[in-house]
Scaffold this motif. Structure first.
Motif, short mmCIF file in Angstrom:
data_model
loop_
_atom_site.label_atom_id
_atom_site.label_comp_id
_atom_site.label_asym_id
_atom_site.label_seq_id
_atom_site.Cartn_x
_atom_site.Cartn_y
_atom_site.Cartn_z
N ASP A 239 -10.54 6.29 1.81
CA ASP A 239 -10.73 6.96 3.10
C ASP A 239 -9.43 7.59 3.58
OD1 ASP A 239 -13.54 6.16 3.50
OD2 ASP A 239 -12.64 4.16 3.46
N PHE A 240 -8.33 6.90 3.38
CA PHE A 240 -7.03 7.42 3.79
C PHE A 240 -6.59 8.55 2.85
CE2 PHE A 240 -7.26 3.43 5.96
CZ PHE A 240 -6.68 3.72 7.18
N ILE A 241 -6.90 8.44 1.59
CA ILE A 241 -6.59 9.51 0.63
C ILE A 241 -7.32 10.79 1.02
CG2 ILE A 241 -6.91 10.25 -1.76
CD1 ILE A 241 -6.47 7.22 -2.52
N LEU A 242 -8.62 10.69 1.27
CA LEU A 242 -9.38 11.89 1.62
C LEU A 242 -8.93 12.43 2.98
CD1 LEU A 242 -11.50 13.89 0.73
CD2 LEU A 242 -13.24 12.45 1.81
N ALA A 243 -8.65 11.57 3.94
CA ALA A 243 -8.17 12.03 5.25
C ALA A 243 -6.87 12.82 5.10
CB ALA A 243 -7.97 10.83 6.19
N PRO B 296 -7.31 -5.00 9.47
CA PRO B 296 -6.87 -4.18 10.61
C PRO B 296 -5.40 -3.77 10.57
CG PRO B 296 -8.32 -5.90 11.38
CD PRO B 296 -8.05 -6.19 9.92
N ASP B 297 -4.50 -4.66 10.11
CA ASP B 297 -3.08 -4.28 10.05
C ASP B 297 -2.83 -3.21 9.00
OD1 ASP B 297 -3.63 -6.25 8.08
OD2 ASP B 297 -1.54 -6.89 8.02
N ALA B 298 -3.57 -3.23 7.90
CA ALA B 298 -3.45 -2.19 6.88
C ALA B 298 -4.01 -0.87 7.40
CB ALA B 298 -4.17 -2.61 5.60
N VAL B 299 -5.07 -0.94 8.20
CA VAL B 299 -5.63 0.27 8.81
C VAL B 299 -4.59 0.88 9.75
CG1 VAL B 299 -7.41 1.17 10.37
CG2 VAL B 299 -8.03 -0.49 8.59
N ASP B 300 -3.94 0.06 10.57
CA ASP B 300 -2.92 0.56 11.49
C ASP B 300 -1.77 1.22 10.72
OD1 ASP B 300 -4.35 -0.32 13.70
OD2 ASP B 300 -3.23 -2.22 13.84
N ALA B 301 -1.34 0.60 9.64
CA ALA B 301 -0.26 1.17 8.83
C ALA B 301 -0.69 2.51 8.23
CB ALA B 301 0.14 0.20 7.72
N GLY B 302 -1.90 2.57 7.73
CA GLY B 302 -2.41 3.81 7.15
C GLY B 302 -2.54 4.93 8.16
N LEU B 303 -2.95 4.60 9.38
CA LEU B 303 -3.08 5.61 10.43
C LEU B 303 -1.75 6.28 10.72
CD1 LEU B 303 -5.54 3.90 12.91
CD2 LEU B 303 -5.94 6.02 11.65
N GLY B 304 -0.67 5.53 10.59
CA GLY B 304 0.66 6.09 10.83
C GLY B 304 1.03 7.18 9.85
N ALA B 305 0.36 7.23 8.71
CA ALA B 305 0.64 8.25 7.70
C ALA B 305 -0.26 9.47 7.83
CB ALA B 305 0.49 7.63 6.30
N LEU B 306 -1.20 9.43 8.77
CA LEU B 306 -2.15 10.53 8.95
C LEU B 306 -1.83 11.31 10.21
CD1 LEU B 306 -5.49 8.67 8.07
CD2 LEU B 306 -4.05 10.05 6.56
N MET C 277 0.86 -1.18 0.00
CA MET C 277 0.00 0.00 0.00
C MET C 277 0.90 1.24 0.00
SD MET C 277 -2.95 1.37 2.74
CE MET C 277 -2.67 0.10 3.88
N ASP C 278 0.69 2.16 -0.96
CA ASP C 278 1.40 3.42 -1.03
C ASP C 278 0.85 4.34 0.06
OD1 ASP C 278 2.57 5.84 -1.65
OD2 ASP C 278 1.63 6.04 -3.61
N LEU C 279 1.70 4.70 1.03
CA LEU C 279 1.24 5.47 2.18
C LEU C 279 1.32 6.98 1.98
CD1 LEU C 279 2.63 3.31 5.11
CD2 LEU C 279 0.36 3.28 4.08
N ASP C 280 1.73 7.44 0.80
CA ASP C 280 1.72 8.88 0.51
C ASP C 280 0.35 9.22 -0.05
OD1 ASP C 280 2.33 11.50 0.19
OD2 ASP C 280 4.01 11.19 -1.17
N PHE C 281 -0.65 9.14 0.81
CA PHE C 281 -2.05 9.23 0.40
C PHE C 281 -2.40 10.57 -0.24
CE2 PHE C 281 -2.20 6.10 3.92
CZ PHE C 281 -2.68 5.02 3.19
N ALA C 282 -1.85 11.67 0.23
CA ALA C 282 -2.23 13.00 -0.26
C ALA C 282 -1.89 13.19 -1.74
CB ALA C 282 -1.58 14.09 0.58
N LYS C 283 -0.97 12.41 -2.26
CA LYS C 283 -0.58 12.53 -3.68
C LYS C 283 -1.45 11.67 -4.59
CE LYS C 283 4.18 13.86 -2.92
NZ LYS C 283 5.57 13.52 -3.15
N ARG C 284 -2.31 10.87 -4.00
CA ARG C 284 -3.14 9.95 -4.78
C ARG C 284 -4.53 10.54 -4.99
NH1 ARG C 284 -2.64 4.59 -1.54
NH2 ARG C 284 -4.12 3.93 -3.11
#
Length: 117
Positions: A99-103, A22-32, A1-8
């Motif tokens: 959801d992570f992109i918009l956040a 859940p583990d992907a959610v945890d990883a994504g939260l670390g980028a927000l 998963m590309d965690l630079d969400f704001a560029k997507r």
């Protein structure tokens, strides 16, 4: 998963894919910045504080424009000078990359508004 969400960019989702694990959610939260997972890691939530009602509504209006451009729409509630934002992908019954992109983009929107003051 590309965690630079704001560029997507959000991509249309009509279901047929699983919600993020859940583990992907945890990883994504670390980028927000300041978002938390709720309801069994099926929702993203952030509580934002503003100087007053006018500032909160300016953010809500900018959020609406951004959400429409992304084709991904948050739930939100305004309480005078605070805004609670909740994100999830209805079509998958949980969280998706959208959801992570918009956040991430909402975080940048808030940062840009603060820089203009």
């Amino acid at each position: 998963m590309d965690l630079d969400f704001a560029k997507r960019k959000c991509v249309p989702c009509e279901g047929g894919i699983p919600a993020l694990a859940p583990d992907a959610v945890d990883a994504g939260l670390g980028a927000l910045d300041g978002w938390d997972a709720q309801e069994g890691k099926t929702r993203l939530h952030k509580h934002l504080r503003f100087a007053d009602f006018v500032a909160a509504m300016k953010f809500v209006n900018a959020m609406a424009d951004l959400a429409e451009a992304e084709g991904h729409h948050p739930d939100f509630c305004v309480h005078y000078s605070t805004v609670d934002v909740t994100l999830w992908t209805h079509a998958v019954g949980g969280l998706s990359d959208n959801d992570f992109i918009l956040a991430a983009k909402l975080d940048r929107l808030r940062e840009a508004a603060a820089a203009r003051r």
